[in-house]
Design an enzyme around this catalytic site. Structure first.
Site, PDB file in Angstrom:
ATOM      1  N   GLU A  58      -4.664   0.671  -8.929  1.00  0.00           N
ATOM      2  CA  GLU A  58      -3.745   1.737  -9.345  1.00  0.00           C
ATOM      3  C   GLU A  58      -3.966   2.221 -10.775  1.00  0.00           C
ATOM      4  OE1 GLU A  58       0.164   0.238  -8.515  1.00  0.00           O
ATOM      5  OE2 GLU A  58      -0.245   0.016  -6.381  1.00  0.00           O
TER       6      GLU A  58
ATOM      7  N   ASN B  11      -8.629  -0.119  -5.609  1.00  0.00           N
ATOM      8  CA  ASN B  11      -7.500   0.022  -4.680  1.00  0.00           C
ATOM      9  C   ASN B  11      -6.423   0.914  -5.294  1.00  0.00           C
ATOM     10  OD1 ASN B  11      -6.191  -0.950  -2.171  1.00  0.00           O
ATOM     11  ND2 ASN B  11      -4.722  -1.911  -3.550  1.00  0.00           N
TER      12      ASN B  11
ATOM     13  N   HIS C 125       0.479   3.853   2.154  1.00  0.00           N
ATOM     14  CA  HIS C 125       1.922   3.721   2.361  1.00  0.00           C
ATOM     15  C   HIS C 125       2.441   5.125   2.685  1.00  0.00           C
ATOM     16  CE1 HIS C 125       1.953  -0.359   0.826  1.00  0.00           C
ATOM     17  NE2 HIS C 125       1.365   0.031  -0.301  1.00  0.00           N
TER      18      HIS C 125
ATOM     19  N   GLU D 124      -3.064  -1.600   2.716  1.00  0.00           N
ATOM     20  CA  GLU D 124      -1.635  -1.928   2.625  1.00  0.00           C
ATOM     21  C   GLU D 124      -0.809  -1.025   3.536  1.00  0.00           C
ATOM     22  OE1 GLU D 124      -0.276  -2.104  -1.454  1.00  0.00           O
ATOM     23  OE2 GLU D 124      -2.220  -2.842  -2.174  1.00  0.00           O
TER      24      GLU D 124
ATOM     25  N   ASP E 238       1.617   0.826   5.811  1.00  0.00           N
ATOM     26  CA  ASP E 238       2.927   0.847   6.460  1.00  0.00           C
ATOM     27  C   ASP E 238       3.357   2.298   6.582  1.00  0.00           C
ATOM     28  OD1 ASP E 238       3.858   1.345   3.752  1.00  0.00           O
ATOM     29  OD2 ASP E 238       4.243  -0.786   3.506  1.00  0.00           O
TER      30      ASP E 238
END
Length: 475
Positions: A167, A209, A246, A275, A277
């Site tokens: 990030e 990432n 996400h 990650e 979702d």
């Protein structure tokens, strides 16, 4: 954004239903009604392995005593990421004093159950211990280097891939770096982190990432892309890009997601969905994400961020995962498993044939052979005339009489019509080997609104019923 403690920025059915008669143009030559070379698997990890990929989850050490949690995780997943236990504050709570107790708990559980492990994460502006937050300049730079060496040396030769830097890019329209204490040590800090990581463990894949880099049109995505391109051109060691993915109302899944994956892969790096979702748990969106990964050979695996809805960093009420809070498989689970087992996402060869609905036995028909834009297609008794012949092009269009099969919208109930071909995603279709035909723009299924002659076609959420499964017979 590397949950659970980070705040989110706004921003099987078997492969048997599509039949392929080998015609002069070879349309769908390998797709027949025979059982495929690899029979459908019953778990996510096993199904992903058939494609040469992994399907993983995030594991929290404190939940390893929950038998329902570990039973599901052990059965379904073949890759593990420690949720928080390998982050900076967990592994180096005091400078030079490392603590791998909980990281090792997750790692040992994974390998004892035959799973590989992704490392997460080595250099990040968030979840730094207090001592690191107080550093700056050269002292902070050295602390970052020492931390990478300390953690990677402990796990040397044991970790499949590390999220080396996490990030580092800003939200918004600048496409630039995030202002952080690490960034203020100098713009080369990311490069230094990757070079340090390569020296520490040459066997581990090294990943960058980030979140909100899923949409190809966003400035943040372009900023990361430009960094990776620069690194590859100068020999900076980077092996993969992690898309956190996400998805929510501020950062929704977009049909250009596959373009993003393809574009990063074209730089010569692997892409890992790290990650995943989806707030609301849309089965269709989950299937789209999986199909997009399957379509790109260098998309090497998918990790969902948690096991059950109750384990999610977002809260159980957001229902973002594949299992509900009671451990039951959700519709999203089934859509993912079916996609892993049977989704055919490669562009077809060109050829002509009928599209027959399996529920009614009737064919997709252009009424009276009309060529007028906006004419709604229908089901009708199959007769083999030209108004029931469809050509699927290499770009995914389905054409009849020089017109394209066109979705007159992107929501459930949108009409299906013929329209002059113009290359839009509402005129592109994925003909899947589980029998569904899915609109690229909408992610919804081609649906017959009835079984009799004259029944109209529309878009609808994929359910797998006979009114949404089709055979495409070339020849």
């Amino acid at each position: 954004m590397s949950p659970p403690t980070a705040r989110r920025a706004p921003g099987a059915r078997r492969r048997a239903l599509i039949t392929g008669a080998v015609g002069a143009l070879g349309l769908l030559a390998a797709l027949t009604t025979a059982v495929p070379a690899n029979a459908a698997e019953s778990t996510l990890g096993a199904a992903a392995q058939q494609t040469g990929r992994y399907f993983g989850t995030a594991i929290a050490a404190q939940k390893l005593g929950d038998s329902q949690y570990t039973t599901i995780a052990n059965r379904e997943f073949d890759m593990v990421t420690a949720e928080n236990e390998m982050k900076i504050d967990a592994t180096e709570p005091n400078r030079g004093q490392f603590n791998f107790t909980n990281g090792d708990r997750v790692y040992n559980w994974a390998v004892q159950n035959g799973k590989r492990v992704r490392g997460h994460t080595l250099a990040w502006h968030n979840q730094q211990p207090g001592w690191m937050q107080q550093l700056s300049g050269g002292s902070l730079r050295q602390a970052m280097i020492d931390h990478i060496n300390g953690v990677m040396n402990h796990y040397k030769g044991k970790i499949y891939a590390w999220d080396v830097v996490n990030e580092a890019y800003a939200d918004g329209n600048s496409g630039g770096r995030r202002d952080s204490n690490l960034q203020r040590t100098g713009n080369d800090w990311i490069e230094v982190a990757f070079r340090t990581a390569r020296a520490a463990d040459p066997a581990a894949k090294l990943c960058y990432n980030d979140y909100n880099i899923d949409n190809w049109n966003w400035a943040k995505t372009q900023g990361v892309y430009n960094m990776v391109r620069d690194f590859k051109s100068r020999g900076v060691p980077i092996d993969c890009v992690g898309l956190q993915s996400h998805f929510n109302s501020q950062s929704p899944y977009n049909s250009n997601y596959r373009t993003t994956i393809q574009s990063f892969a074209a730089l010569g790096v692997d892409v890992q969905i790290t990650e995943l979702d989806i707030q609301g748990g849309s089965a269709t969106t989950y299937a789209n994400v999986v199909n997009d990964c399957l379509a790109v050979p260098r998309c090497t695996g998918i990790t969902v961020w948690g096991v059950r809805d109750s384990d999610s960093w977002l809260g159980a009420n957001t229902v973002p995962l594949l299992f509900d809070s009671n451990g039951n498989k959700k519709a999203a689970y089934t859509s993912v498993l079916n996609a892993l087992n049977g989704g055919d996402t490669t562009p077809p060869e060109e050829g002509e044939g009928q599209i027959r609905n399996t529920g009614s036995g009737r064919c997709v028909d252009v009424p009276n052979g009309s060529t007028n834009d906006g004419t709604q297609v229908q089901l009708y008794d199959c007769h083999g005339q030209s108004n029931q012949q469809w050509t699927q092009t290499s770009s995914g269009e389905l054409q009849s009489g020089g017109k394209c099969l066109d979705a007159g919208g992107s929501g459930s109930g949108a009409v299906i019509q013929i329209y002059s071909c113009w290359g839009g995603d509402n005129q592109k279709w994925r003909v899947n080997s589980n029998g569904t035909i899915v609109g690229v723009q909408s992610g919804l299924c081609l649906h017959a609104n009835g079984t009799g002659n004259g029944a109209r076609l529309q878009l609808n959420g994929c359910s797998g019923g006979g009114n949404q499964t089709w055979t495409y017979n070339a020849g």
